[in-house]
Design a protein around this motif. Structure first.
Motif, PDB file in Angstrom:
ATOM      1  N   SER A  84     -49.559  19.247  20.916  1.00 50.99           N
ATOM      2  CA  SER A  84     -48.377  18.383  20.936  1.00 50.99           C
ATOM      3  C   SER A  84     -48.417  17.363  22.062  1.00 50.99           C
ATOM      4  CB  SER A  84     -47.113  19.234  21.088  1.00 50.99           C
ATOM      5  OG  SER A  84     -47.050  20.228  20.092  1.00 50.99           O
ATOM      6  N   ARG A 112     -47.999  24.711  19.540  1.00 53.47           N
ATOM      7  CA  ARG A 112     -46.998  23.852  20.163  1.00 53.47           C
ATOM      8  C   ARG A 112     -46.834  24.145  21.648  1.00 53.47           C
ATOM      9  NH1 ARG A 112     -42.047  24.426  16.013  1.00 53.47           N
ATOM     10  NH2 ARG A 112     -42.728  26.593  16.097  1.00 53.47           N
ATOM     11  N   TYR A 129     -40.374  17.872  20.335  1.00 47.42           N
ATOM     12  CA  TYR A 129     -41.260  19.043  20.348  1.00 47.42           C
ATOM     13  C   TYR A 129     -41.860  19.351  18.976  1.00 47.42           C
ATOM     14  CZ  TYR A 129     -42.595  23.915  21.465  1.00 47.42           C
ATOM     15  OH  TYR A 129     -43.272  25.088  21.662  1.00 47.42           O
ATOM     16  N   PHE A 133     -45.944  18.072  17.218  1.00 47.97           N
ATOM     17  CA  PHE A 133     -46.965  18.991  16.714  1.00 47.97           C
ATOM     18  C   PHE A 133     -47.310  18.696  15.263  1.00 47.97           C
ATOM     19  CE2 PHE A 133     -48.323  23.109  14.866  1.00 47.97           C
ATOM     20  CZ  PHE A 133     -49.482  23.272  15.608  1.00 47.97           C
ATOM     21  N   LEU A 137     -51.015  17.488  14.393  1.00 45.19           N
ATOM     22  CA  LEU A 137     -51.799  18.437  13.601  1.00 45.19           C
ATOM     23  C   LEU A 137     -52.332  17.773  12.338  1.00 45.19           C
ATOM     24  CD1 LEU A 137     -52.878  21.273  12.955  1.00 45.19           C
ATOM     25  CD2 LEU A 137     -50.626  21.779  11.941  1.00 45.19           C
ATOM     26  N   SER A 186     -43.594  28.479  10.609  1.00 45.79           N
ATOM     27  CA  SER A 186     -44.986  28.397  11.049  1.00 45.79           C
ATOM     28  C   SER A 186     -45.917  29.090  10.066  1.00 45.79           C
ATOM     29  CB  SER A 186     -45.133  29.015  12.442  1.00 45.79           C
ATOM     30  OG  SER A 186     -44.395  28.289  13.398  1.00 45.79           O
TER      31      SER A 186
END
Length: 341
Positions: A84, A112, A129, A133, A137, A186
């Motif tokens: 991140s 993260r 935040y 990510f 990603l 996730s």
């Protein structure tokens, strides 16, 4: 099943001896530990990225490159790289370089980050935040997919039109794992993307994570990625010839770290009774004799179905000789029990 280790390269005062271990000493010891892990046949060694005074590793790829020069077979991974707050192109280049230096043994584990120091350090807003990510990603996976990068650009990533990213990995692509602490989102993300999942379990009862591992596999299956689904269990633990001696040796360093985190995050000091319970058959820590640790891993595997276990034995400051002995026992005593089991 694969078995390995990971660490953040803890520095500071040994709670037993009072000796102070600085970054220079810890990094030299760490390279020797990775070399021994390779010699005793462990499968993987991971290094975590942190930007705090109590950890020596802010650049996992650099330390792993040093380890690549003294090892032959062990896979070398971040655990994790805080994607991140980094540049996906540079992260890929660093680990592709490591891959070439090591003859195709590099892996990349991204997350993260459970610590936030890197965000203000590199100029990122914590309000972004989650988006940071997800966007980075996606860009990293695109870089890994093909030599020429065509990337449209997002709020937190630049546009790249048909430029090559070099060097390329030895086997065309790097293994990229997603590390997660246990949120359903996730699990679904990793399964849908077809990436292996590193499931961090440092508290509670590991069996309670079984529904999350199942959710990951279902998401992978629905996305047509069932053949790519792999799960690694990342845990705290320590092993010794004698189980009680191993527990006694690990406790002071582990308690020092967890108590510090507790002061930062709002939980109380850890008691020995809590520690011993966590080391028990249903607890989150894999501490004990070779048979105790192997039996716990094999028992948990029935419910969680993992393909790899990595243990953070180097948590806190532990005497280097004690750590080397534990690595030897893990590789020569625990690993054979898992492979035959």
């Amino acid at each position: 099943m694969e078995l390995g280790l990971y660490t953040f390269g803890d520095v500071g005062k040994n709670p037993v001896t009072g000796e102070t271990v600085d970054a220079q000493m810890r990094l030299r010891e760490l390279v020797a530990e990775i070399r021994l892990a390779d010699e005793v046949g462990l499968d993987i060694f991971g290094l975590g990225e942190h930007h705090r005074p109590n950890y020596a590793i802010s650049s996992p790829a650099t330390v792993l490159a040093a380890a690549a020069s003294v090892t032959e077979n062990i896979r070398l991974s971040s655990a994790v790289s805080v994607l991140s707050s980094d540049d996906p192109i540079r992260v890929f280049q660093q680990f592709a370089t490591l891959d070439n230096l090591s003859g195709g043994r590099a892996e990349l584990m991204v997350g993260r980050g459970s610590f936030i120091e890197s965000f203000p350090l590199f100029g990122y807003d914590l309000d972004d935040y989650g988006d940071l990510f997800e966007e980075k990603l996606a860009m990293l996976l695109a870089i890994n997919e093909r030599e020429k990068l065509n990337w449209p650009g997002t709020k937190h990533t630049p546009k790249v039109s048909g430029l090559g990213v070099y060097p390329r990995p030895v086997n065309d692509q790097l293994p990229v794992w997603i590390a997660a602490g246990g949120t359903p989102q996730s699990m679904v993300r990793a399964g849908a993307l077809g990436t292996p999942l590193a499931l961090a379990i440092i508290g509670g009862e590991p069996r309670r994570f079984a529904p999350l591992a199942d959710l990951y596999r279902r998401a992978a299956d629905q996305a047509g990625n069932a053949d790519k689904a792999r799960v690694s269990l990342n845990v705290h633990g320590f092993v010794g010839e004698d189980g009680k001696a191993a527990a006694d040796l690990f406790y002071p360093a582990q308690k020092a770290v967890m108590d510090q985190l507790g002061r930062e995050r709002g939980w109380g000091p850890q008691s020995r009774a809590q520690y011993d319970a966590s080391c028990g058959p249903e607890g989150a820590m894999f501490v004990g004799s070779p048979n105790q640790v192997a039996d716990k891993i094999l028992g948990m595997r029935e419910d969680l179905g993992f393909d790899r276990v990595t243990i953070q034995m180097g948590i806190g400051v532990i005497d280097h000789a004690d750590m080397m002995k534990a690595i030897e026992v893990l590789g020569t005593k625990v690993a054979p029990l898992l492979r035959q089991g």
